[in-house]
Design an enzyme around this catalytic site. Structure first.
Site, PDB file in Angstrom:
ATOM      1  N   ASN A  39      -9.619  20.719  41.560  1.00  9.58           N
ATOM      2  CA  ASN A  39     -10.259  19.418  41.356  1.00  9.58           C
ATOM      3  C   ASN A  39      -9.424  18.454  40.516  1.00  9.58           C
ATOM      4  O   ASN A  39      -9.973  17.684  39.713  1.00  9.58           O
ATOM      5  CB  ASN A  39     -11.650  19.594  40.723  1.00  9.58           C
ATOM      6  CG  ASN A  39     -12.576  20.404  41.602  1.00  9.58           C
ATOM      7  OD1 ASN A  39     -12.477  20.377  42.817  1.00  9.58           O
ATOM      8  ND2 ASN A  39     -13.483  21.150  40.989  1.00  9.58           N
ATOM      9  N   GLY A  41      -7.262  16.380  42.167  1.00  5.99           N
ATOM     10  CA  GLY A  41      -6.934  15.267  43.058  1.00  5.99           C
ATOM     11  C   GLY A  41      -5.689  15.486  43.893  1.00  5.99           C
ATOM     12  O   GLY A  41      -5.025  14.523  44.283  1.00  5.99           O
ATOM     13  N   GLU A 115      -2.913  22.355  50.400  1.00  9.08           N
ATOM     14  CA  GLU A 115      -3.255  23.756  50.094  1.00  9.08           C
ATOM     15  C   GLU A 115      -2.045  24.675  50.327  1.00  9.08           C
ATOM     16  O   GLU A 115      -2.140  25.739  50.943  1.00  9.08           O
ATOM     17  CB  GLU A 115      -4.450  24.211  50.939  1.00  9.08           C
ATOM     18  CG  GLU A 115      -5.684  23.354  50.800  1.00  9.08           C
ATOM     19  CD  GLU A 115      -6.296  23.388  49.398  1.00  9.08           C
ATOM     20  OE1 GLU A 115      -5.917  24.262  48.594  1.00  9.08           O
ATOM     21  OE2 GLU A 115      -7.145  22.530  49.109  1.00  9.08           O
ATOM     22  N   HIS A 212      -9.972  28.813  26.999  1.00  8.63           N
ATOM     23  CA  HIS A 212     -11.320  29.102  27.481  1.00  8.63           C
ATOM     24  C   HIS A 212     -11.304  30.026  28.699  1.00  8.63           C
ATOM     25  O   HIS A 212     -12.261  30.769  28.920  1.00  8.63           O
ATOM     26  CB  HIS A 212     -12.051  27.800  27.776  1.00  8.63           C
ATOM     27  CG  HIS A 212     -12.520  27.099  26.535  1.00  8.63           C
ATOM     28  ND1 HIS A 212     -11.915  25.967  26.048  1.00  8.63           N
ATOM     29  CD2 HIS A 212     -13.511  27.414  25.666  1.00  8.63           C
ATOM     30  CE1 HIS A 212     -12.522  25.584  24.936  1.00  8.63           C
ATOM     31  NE2 HIS A 212     -13.478  26.455  24.673  1.00  8.63           N
TER      32      HIS A 212
END
Length: 222
Positions: A39, A41, A115, A212
């Protein structure tokens, strides 16, 4: 040439020709790898590059691995709604052959790959031949690592062979740069094992910073 015959790995430059508009001598064709977390872009950037070429009367060839079917057959689509025609390919498709055949119909000025992490290592080798033998720039867009932090095959080969590496940045929920991807199950639990390739969007994957990413994978499952 019979359809079943494939090109050898390396051909003399003067053997393969594509009558595309030459760039200035100091603008040599290159293989670019634009990488990021989810995500960020990537497809939007690809479609903007395609538009820039077409606005100048130049033709592009857009390629997408068939395994990612979210945009539909022979289409690429960004999260903000931009889309374009593409050629779906599976691992058996020789991308150098594909580019040469495309050049027989019209000059190709740039090859764009969405991709790209799903390409085989051999297909990335073929992208280098499009650049080196056909003198056509290739812009490949993809993830660097999977949900466990391991490199995809296509990304590993692109990181090794690309002339230029360019990061497309996105952010973690904490505000730091997101460089990793976490996969969640249907109950919202982070997954620590599974197939490397599982197609999904925001409902499955979340981009995070390394800190994280490590913390959430250490959290005991409920």
């Amino acid at each position: 040439r019979p359809a079943s015959q494939s090109f050898p790995r390396v051909w003399p430059v003067d053997t393969l020709q594509c009558d595309h508009r030459k760039t200035p001598r100091d603008k040599v064709a290159k293989l670019y790898f634009y990488y990021s977390a989810m995500n960020a872009g990537k497809t939007t950037n690809l479609l903007q590059s395609r538009h820039n070429y077409e606005e100048r009367g130049m033709n592009t060839l857009v390629v997408k691995p068939r395994v990612d079917s979210r945009s539909g057959e022979n289409r690429v689509r960004s999260r903000i709604g931009l889309e374009a025609d593409a050629v779906d390919v599976d691992p058996s498709v020789n991308l150098l052959d594909l580019a040469v055949r495309a050049c027989e119909h019209q000059p190709i000025h740039c090859v764009l790959v969405d991709e790209a992490q799903f390409l085989s290592g051999e297909q990335v080798d073929q992208l280098t031949e499009i650049v080196d033998a056909l003198d056509i720039p290739v812009l490949a867009y993809g993830l660097r690592t999977d949900f466990l932090g391991a490199l995809f095959e296509g990304s590993r080969q692109l990181l090794a062979l690309a002339d230029e590496l360019r990061e497309i940045k996105t952010v973690c929920h904490c505000g730091r740069k997101a460089t990793m991807v976490v996969r969640f199950d249907g109950k919202g639990q982070p997954l620590r094992s599974g197939d490397q390739i599982q197609i999904g969007g925001n409902e499955t994957y979340v981009s995070m910073c390394r800190r994280h990413f490590k913390e959430i994978l250490k959290t005991p499952a409920d």
